[in-house]
Design a protein around this motif. Structure first.
Motif, PDB file in Angstrom:
ATOM      1  N   GLY A 187      -5.515   7.540  -4.109  1.00  0.00           N
ATOM      2  CA  GLY A 187      -4.400   7.239  -5.000  1.00  0.00           C
ATOM      3  C   GLY A 187      -3.067   7.723  -4.441  1.00  0.00           C
ATOM      4  N   ARG A 188      -3.068   8.903  -3.836  1.00  0.00           N
ATOM      5  CA  ARG A 188      -1.835   9.434  -3.279  1.00  0.00           C
ATOM      6  C   ARG A 188      -1.366   8.600  -2.090  1.00  0.00           C
ATOM      7  NH1 ARG A 188       2.998  11.293  -4.085  1.00  0.00           N
ATOM      8  NH2 ARG A 188       3.791  12.488  -2.330  1.00  0.00           N
ATOM      9  N   GLU A 189      -2.292   8.189  -1.234  1.00  0.00           N
ATOM     10  CA  GLU A 189      -1.921   7.380  -0.071  1.00  0.00           C
ATOM     11  C   GLU A 189      -1.363   6.034  -0.510  1.00  0.00           C
ATOM     12  OE1 GLU A 189      -2.226   4.816   3.404  1.00  0.00           O
ATOM     13  OE2 GLU A 189      -3.384   4.611   1.566  1.00  0.00           O
ATOM     14  N   ASN A 190      -1.981   5.442  -1.543  1.00  0.00           N
ATOM     15  CA  ASN A 190      -1.473   4.170  -2.065  1.00  0.00           C
ATOM     16  C   ASN A 190      -0.097   4.360  -2.709  1.00  0.00           C
ATOM     17  OD1 ASN A 190      -1.744   1.343  -2.842  1.00  0.00           O
ATOM     18  ND2 ASN A 190      -1.964   2.116  -4.924  1.00  0.00           N
ATOM     19  N   ALA A 191       0.090   5.461  -3.415  1.00  0.00           N
ATOM     20  CA  ALA A 191       1.381   5.724  -4.058  1.00  0.00           C
ATOM     21  C   ALA A 191       2.493   5.891  -3.022  1.00  0.00           C
ATOM     22  CB  ALA A 191       1.285   6.973  -4.929  1.00  0.00           C
ATOM     23  N   MET A 192       2.162   6.498  -1.883  1.00  0.00           N
ATOM     24  CA  MET A 192       3.170   6.665  -0.840  1.00  0.00           C
ATOM     25  C   MET A 192       3.626   5.311  -0.303  1.00  0.00           C
ATOM     26  SD  MET A 192       1.670   9.938   1.269  1.00  0.00           S
ATOM     27  CE  MET A 192       2.873   9.686   2.573  1.00  0.00           C
ATOM     28  N   ARG A 193       2.671   4.401  -0.090  1.00  0.00           N
ATOM     29  CA  ARG A 193       3.047   3.078   0.412  1.00  0.00           C
ATOM     30  C   ARG A 193       3.819   2.290  -0.660  1.00  0.00           C
ATOM     31  NH1 ARG A 193       1.129   1.783   5.218  1.00  0.00           N
ATOM     32  NH2 ARG A 193      -0.502   3.088   6.112  1.00  0.00           N
ATOM     33  N   GLN A 194       3.432   2.444  -1.907  1.00  0.00           N
ATOM     34  CA  GLN A 194       4.196   1.789  -2.967  1.00  0.00           C
ATOM     35  C   GLN A 194       5.605   2.368  -3.074  1.00  0.00           C
ATOM     36  OE1 GLN A 194       1.692   2.263  -6.407  1.00  0.00           O
ATOM     37  NE2 GLN A 194       0.472   0.426  -5.959  1.00  0.00           N
ATOM     38  N   ASP A 195       5.741   3.661  -2.792  1.00  0.00           N
ATOM     39  CA  ASP A 195       7.080   4.260  -2.770  1.00  0.00           C
ATOM     40  C   ASP A 195       7.929   3.651  -1.660  1.00  0.00           C
ATOM     41  OD1 ASP A 195       6.453   5.867  -4.887  1.00  0.00           O
ATOM     42  OD2 ASP A 195       5.941   7.620  -3.660  1.00  0.00           O
ATOM     43  N   ALA A 262      15.395  -0.921   7.899  1.00  0.00           N
ATOM     44  CA  ALA A 262      15.479   0.389   8.559  1.00  0.00           C
ATOM     45  C   ALA A 262      16.047   1.441   7.619  1.00  0.00           C
ATOM     46  CB  ALA A 262      16.336   0.276   9.823  1.00  0.00           C
ATOM     47  N   GLN A 263      17.058   1.087   6.843  1.00  0.00           N
ATOM     48  CA  GLN A 263      17.627   2.054   5.890  1.00  0.00           C
ATOM     49  C   GLN A 263      16.632   2.432   4.806  1.00  0.00           C
ATOM     50  OE1 GLN A 263      21.152   0.000   4.586  1.00  0.00           O
ATOM     51  NE2 GLN A 263      22.429   0.805   6.266  1.00  0.00           N
ATOM     52  N   GLY A 264      15.838   1.447   4.343  1.00  0.00           N
ATOM     53  CA  GLY A 264      14.816   1.755   3.342  1.00  0.00           C
ATOM     54  C   GLY A 264      13.744   2.683   3.886  1.00  0.00           C
ATOM     55  N   MET A 265      13.254   2.406   5.106  1.00  0.00           N
ATOM     56  CA  MET A 265      12.244   3.269   5.708  1.00  0.00           C
ATOM     57  C   MET A 265      12.794   4.662   5.988  1.00  0.00           C
ATOM     58  SD  MET A 265       9.500   1.570   5.775  1.00  0.00           S
ATOM     59  CE  MET A 265       8.581   2.731   6.752  1.00  0.00           C
ATOM     60  N   LEU A 266      14.063   4.732   6.447  1.00  0.00           N
ATOM     61  CA  LEU A 266      14.673   6.032   6.707  1.00  0.00           C
ATOM     62  C   LEU A 266      14.806   6.845   5.425  1.00  0.00           C
ATOM     63  CD1 LEU A 266      16.024   7.955   8.690  1.00  0.00           C
ATOM     64  CD2 LEU A 266      18.180   6.757   8.299  1.00  0.00           C
ATOM     65  N   ALA A 267      15.177   6.203   4.334  1.00  0.00           N
ATOM     66  CA  ALA A 267      15.294   6.920   3.056  1.00  0.00           C
ATOM     67  C   ALA A 267      13.937   7.435   2.590  1.00  0.00           C
ATOM     68  CB  ALA A 267      15.905   5.991   2.000  1.00  0.00           C
ATOM     69  N   ASN A 268      12.878   6.648   2.776  1.00  0.00           N
ATOM     70  CA  ASN A 268      11.546   7.074   2.350  1.00  0.00           C
ATOM     71  C   ASN A 268      11.047   8.255   3.183  1.00  0.00           C
ATOM     72  OD1 ASN A 268       9.009   6.698   0.838  1.00  0.00           O
ATOM     73  ND2 ASN A 268       8.193   6.122   2.820  1.00  0.00           N
ATOM     74  N   VAL A 269      11.241   8.185   4.515  1.00  0.00           N
ATOM     75  CA  VAL A 269      10.796   9.280   5.373  1.00  0.00           C
ATOM     76  C   VAL A 269      11.578  10.550   5.081  1.00  0.00           C
ATOM     77  CG1 VAL A 269      10.630  10.055   7.764  1.00  0.00           C
ATOM     78  CG2 VAL A 269       9.974   7.735   7.174  1.00  0.00           C
ATOM     79  N   LYS A 270      12.884  10.420   4.819  1.00  0.00           N
ATOM     80  CA  LYS A 270      13.678  11.603   4.479  1.00  0.00           C
ATOM     81  C   LYS A 270      13.219  12.212   3.168  1.00  0.00           C
ATOM     82  CE  LYS A 270      17.946  10.394   6.901  1.00  0.00           C
ATOM     83  NZ  LYS A 270      19.372  10.041   6.765  1.00  0.00           N
ATOM     84  N   GLY A 425       4.633  -5.499  -3.451  1.00  0.00           N
ATOM     85  CA  GLY A 425       3.977  -4.330  -2.871  1.00  0.00           C
ATOM     86  C   GLY A 425       3.930  -3.149  -3.804  1.00  0.00           C
ATOM     87  N   GLU A 426       4.906  -3.053  -4.753  1.00  0.00           N
ATOM     88  CA  GLU A 426       4.896  -1.943  -5.705  1.00  0.00           C
ATOM     89  C   GLU A 426       3.686  -1.985  -6.624  1.00  0.00           C
ATOM     90  OE1 GLU A 426       8.449  -1.327  -7.875  1.00  0.00           O
ATOM     91  OE2 GLU A 426       9.764  -1.930  -6.240  1.00  0.00           O
ATOM     92  N   ASN A 427       3.149  -3.156  -6.874  1.00  0.00           N
ATOM     93  CA  ASN A 427       2.057  -3.305  -7.834  1.00  0.00           C
ATOM     94  C   ASN A 427       0.718  -3.607  -7.173  1.00  0.00           C
ATOM     95  OD1 ASN A 427       3.927  -3.053 -10.007  1.00  0.00           O
ATOM     96  ND2 ASN A 427       4.517  -5.195  -9.715  1.00  0.00           N
ATOM     97  N   LEU A 428       0.690  -3.694  -5.841  1.00  0.00           N
ATOM     98  CA  LEU A 428      -0.554  -3.991  -5.134  1.00  0.00           C
ATOM     99  C   LEU A 428      -1.170  -2.714  -4.587  1.00  0.00           C
ATOM    100  CD1 LEU A 428       0.392  -7.201  -3.109  1.00  0.00           C
ATOM    101  CD2 LEU A 428      -0.960  -7.058  -5.208  1.00  0.00           C
ATOM    102  N   ASP A 429      -2.464  -2.773  -4.307  1.00  0.00           N
ATOM    103  CA  ASP A 429      -3.171  -1.664  -3.668  1.00  0.00           C
ATOM    104  C   ASP A 429      -2.985  -1.802  -2.162  1.00  0.00           C
ATOM    105  OD1 ASP A 429      -4.790   0.364  -2.862  1.00  0.00           O
ATOM    106  OD2 ASP A 429      -6.679  -0.574  -3.452  1.00  0.00           O
ATOM    107  N   LEU A 430      -2.075  -1.026  -1.608  1.00  0.00           N
ATOM    108  CA  LEU A 430      -1.763  -1.098  -0.186  1.00  0.00           C
ATOM    109  C   LEU A 430      -2.448  -0.005   0.618  1.00  0.00           C
ATOM    110  CD1 LEU A 430       2.067  -1.801  -0.440  1.00  0.00           C
ATOM    111  CD2 LEU A 430       0.206  -3.449  -0.174  1.00  0.00           C
TER     112      LEU A 430
END
Length: 741
Positions: A187-195, A262-270, A425-430
């Motif tokens: 669940g946590r891994e899926n939540a991270m990808r949805q984030d 790139a800005q979205g991925m950078l914000a998530n990693v930060k 992607g927010e609502n799928l199991d990724l």
């Protein structure tokens, strides 16, 4: 050290080794029986890059570079292993199962036999408190004595499988903990990808109003121009400029989409980095870097040069390749500077933090490149717009506005598609994690119990044997006693002879060799010999004197043994003599010398005991230092072939040094593995200083004194068989009163 010497050393300290071995093995066995039984369980999670999910993620550029193969990289394995042991994953397990642990005070009380079953039966909730994340994930040696629920996660070697192992006081709880941890991780891994999808959707949503406004503005302006006048055909040069404008506008819009990703991925990693304890810098630090700002300006100029070069040359032209190489080098510089900024105040070897830090620097470099490229496109498009508007007819304005409308429409469409994919992607199991093996009841529960008695016994045997060996070697190394002739030779004491300590033929032959060494056939044999022990710990001088005197008497020499230990007489006890007048009375003149000399068991052996009682130290010193004592010893030396004078220990009294001045030889009787080396050296130095010559050493104790393994085991067998034989021996019948008829 030779093998035989090592085995002899270990055999000599067999009691110490046996004590250590029994203590370690028995202690582990007792600890196993007293400790509370724990049960272990495990659940396995398979980490697999699904092609369908990879296709969706690649559309929105989320980890697209890692979706090329189904297997994980080393960085991903380390990241997932670290993620599985974080607070969001295992903290949920504590809350879901309401985990509690016993207090140590209760566990100490439960070491008392029969207390644990009573507490579990009648007071199941007493002495318990809620567990913390640290207690659930950290394990030490104390955990063996005071067990508590425990969960760990490790990647299986050579496989992309993450195994969750748990231990608890019951098998049901252990299985529930392992399964809950696996589900929480998924669940946590899926939540991270949805984030990640959520961050991208937010970035697109922020840019959508501006893109829609630009498109609507260009469309309205195009409508106004077309209503005012009729449009004529463009010239060939204007058409080329418009085609160039179309191309650059399309590339600019594609670049803007990549910039948003790139800005979205950078914000998530930060955001993930900000939750790490190692993180010390905010995202604003990157923007404040002057070096990065200057490199961005250089990048913008390079992208402008690249666009101009591509319009005139082929992509394979050396000039184009050179500009592209400079762009790649500038991006590497930005990435390196970003890593310095994010890691400048961090000293960490955490693989997860290093992985996130590297990704943040990579995304920062990509975003900087896209921003510089966007600025270059804006400058180039502005120049083209000026060139197109320079044409005199209105067709150029119409064509330019049409190009703007087309580009805006395409960009708006791409933004909409990206937003739709991100929202989906927010609502799928990724998640790439799949629970492939749940914790289930095993077929043989005994194999999943800890601690296991058979295993602990095996560990105790191996560990006990190792500690026993170490204890024996350490005891031998730290042993300060005399170990043999080599130790005496190092101290400057030559060994005259070695006498066995065990009664038997070896001891008799040892006294014969001592006699032959002390009284050779040639030369003048000594008549008055003083024997003394170095210290009072091992009194062997009197027994050695009696053994040597017996050997001398058997060789035909009239030998007298004199007990000069007036404060601690020992001759009467060893020879079985009654207390009576002796040396003290003869020196004092109260009895005649020959009246107190008693015959021994051997022909030619005579004994002179110390006296009727024990004297004080001052009185004994006055008697032995008197001229009468010297005259008495001189007379005894003329009457007997050998006079053996046994004095008190050298370090306890000065009698040996005083009597040694009148003697022809002084023997220092040293017990092997009994007398201290330092005490022996001090006694030898005192005798040398008093007599002017070093004493002769007699070593009491030989290798034959140690019982052999055959003797030890034979004696043990006899002791064990004697009670059995006594029990099996029938009772003898009573004698009959008469004959049977």
């Amino acid at each position: 050290m030779e093998l035989r010497q090592l085995l002899a050393l270990l055999w000599r300290r067999r009691r110490l080794m046996l004590l250590v071995f029994i203590g370690v093995t028995g202690g582990l066995a007792a600890l196993t029986l007293l400790c509370e039984t724990q049960y272990v369980a495990s659940a396995k999670v398979y980490l697999y890059h699904s092609p369908n999910k990879a296709s969706l993620l690649s559309r929105i550029s989320l980890d697209a570079s890692m979706m090329g193969s189904a297997s994980l990289t080393d960085a991903e394995r380390a990241t997932y292993e670290e993620l599985a042991q974080t607070v969001p994953v295992l903290g949920a397990v504590i809350g879901e199962l309401d985990l509690k642990r016993k207090r140590k005070s209760l566990q100490l009380i439960e070491f008392i036999p029969f207390v644990r079953p009573i507490v579990e039966r009648f007071l199941p909730g007493i002495g318990r408190r809620a567990m913390t994340f640290e207690e659930l994930t950290h394990k030490s040696l104390v955990h063996l004595i005071f067990p508590r629920p425990y969960v760990t996660a490790d990647m299986v070697e050579d496989a992309d499988i993450l195994e969750f192992s748990s231990s608890a006081e019951s098998l049901e709880l252990a299985m529930a903990m392992a399964n809950a941890a696996a589900r929480s991780f998924i669940g946590r891994e899926n939540a991270m990808r949805q984030d990640e999808c959520r961050e991208l959707a937010r970035a697109v949503a922020r840019d959508l109003p501006r893109a829609r406004g630009d498109y609507e503005k260009a469309l309205a302006e195009l409508g106004r121009v077309r209503q005012r006048e009729k449009i004529v055909d463009l010239e060939a040069e204007a058409e080329q400029l418009l085609n160039r404008y179309y191309t650059l506008a399309g590339e600019r819009d594609s670049n803007r989409l990549e910039l948003l990703k790139a800005q979205g991925m950078l914000a998530n990693v930060k955001a993930q980095l900000a939750k790490r304890p190692e993180f010390r810098k905010s995202s604003e630090s990157v923007q404040r870097s002057t070096l990065i700002d200057s490199i961005k300006l250089t990048l913008r100029d390079l992208y402008m040069d690249l666009a101009v070069a591509k319009s005139r040359m082929t992509p394979e032209h050396p000039a184009v390749r050179e500009i592209e190489g400079k762009i790649d080098e500038a991006k590497r510089l930005i990435k390196g500077e970003a890593q310095k900024i994010f890691g400048s105040e961090t000293i960490s070897t955490d693989q997860t933090f290093s992985y996130l830090n590297d990704r943040s620097a990579e995304y920062a470099a990509q975003a900087a490149g896209y921003e510089s490229r966007d600025a270059a496109y804006a400058s180039l498009l502005g120049t083209l717009e000026g060139q197109i508007m320079a044409f005199p007819d209105r067709a150029a304005a119409d064509a330019l506005l049409a190009a703007r409308v087309t580009a805006g429409e395409l960009f708006l469409s791409n933004l909409g598609q990206m937003q739709s994919a991100a929202l989906a992607g927010e609502n799928l199991d990724l998640s790439i994690a799949h629970l492939v093996e749940e914790a289930t009841p095993p077929g043989k529960v005994e194999d999943y119990m800890r601690p296991k008695l058979s295993l602990m016994l095996a560990v105790g045997i191996v560990f006990g044997a190792f500690l026993a060996l170490c204890a024996a070697l350490l005891a031998a190394y730290a042993d300060p006693t005399v170990s043999g002739p080599a130790a005496l030779a190092e101290a400057g004491l030559p060994v005259l002879a070695t006498v066995a300590g065990r009664p038997g033929a070896d001891r008799v032959q040892g006294f014969r060799r001592l006699r032959d060494a002390l009284f050779p056939h040639t030369g003048t044999p000594p008549r008055l010999v003083v024997l003394a022990d170095p210290g009072a710990a091992c009194p062997d001088a009197m027994a050695t004197a009696l053994g040597l005197a017996t050997a001398l008497a058997r060789s035909g020499r009239a030998t007298l043994v004199v007990d000069a230990g007036l404060t601690r007489p020992t001759l009467h006890a060893l020879a079985g003599l009654p207390l009576g007048p002796g040396l003290a009375e003869a020196i004092g003149g109260s009895v005649f010398r020959d009246a107190v000399i008693l015959p021994g068991e051997e022909a030619g052996l005579f004994l002179l005991p110390a006296g009727e009682g024990t004297l004080a130290a001052d009185a004994a010193d006055r008697l032995l230092d008197s001229p009468a004592a010297a005259r008495l010893l001189d007379g005894l030396g003329r009457r007997f072939d050998a006079v053996l004078l046994v004095a008190e220990p050298v370090t306890a009294s000065g009698d040996a040094c005083a009597l040694g001045r009148h003697a022809d030889a002084v023997l220092l009787i040293i017990r092997r593995f009994g007398d201290d080396c330092a005490v022996t050296a001090a006694a030898a130095a005192a005798l040398t200083a008093a007599t002017g010559r070093p004493p002769l050493a007699v070593l009491c104790g030989a290798d034959s004194d140690e019982a052999t393994p055959r003797e030890v085991f034979g004696d043990l067998r006899r002791r064990l068989s004697w009670p059995r034989q006594a029990a099996q021996t029938p009772e003898r019948p009573a004698k009959a009163g008469g004959r049977r008829g």
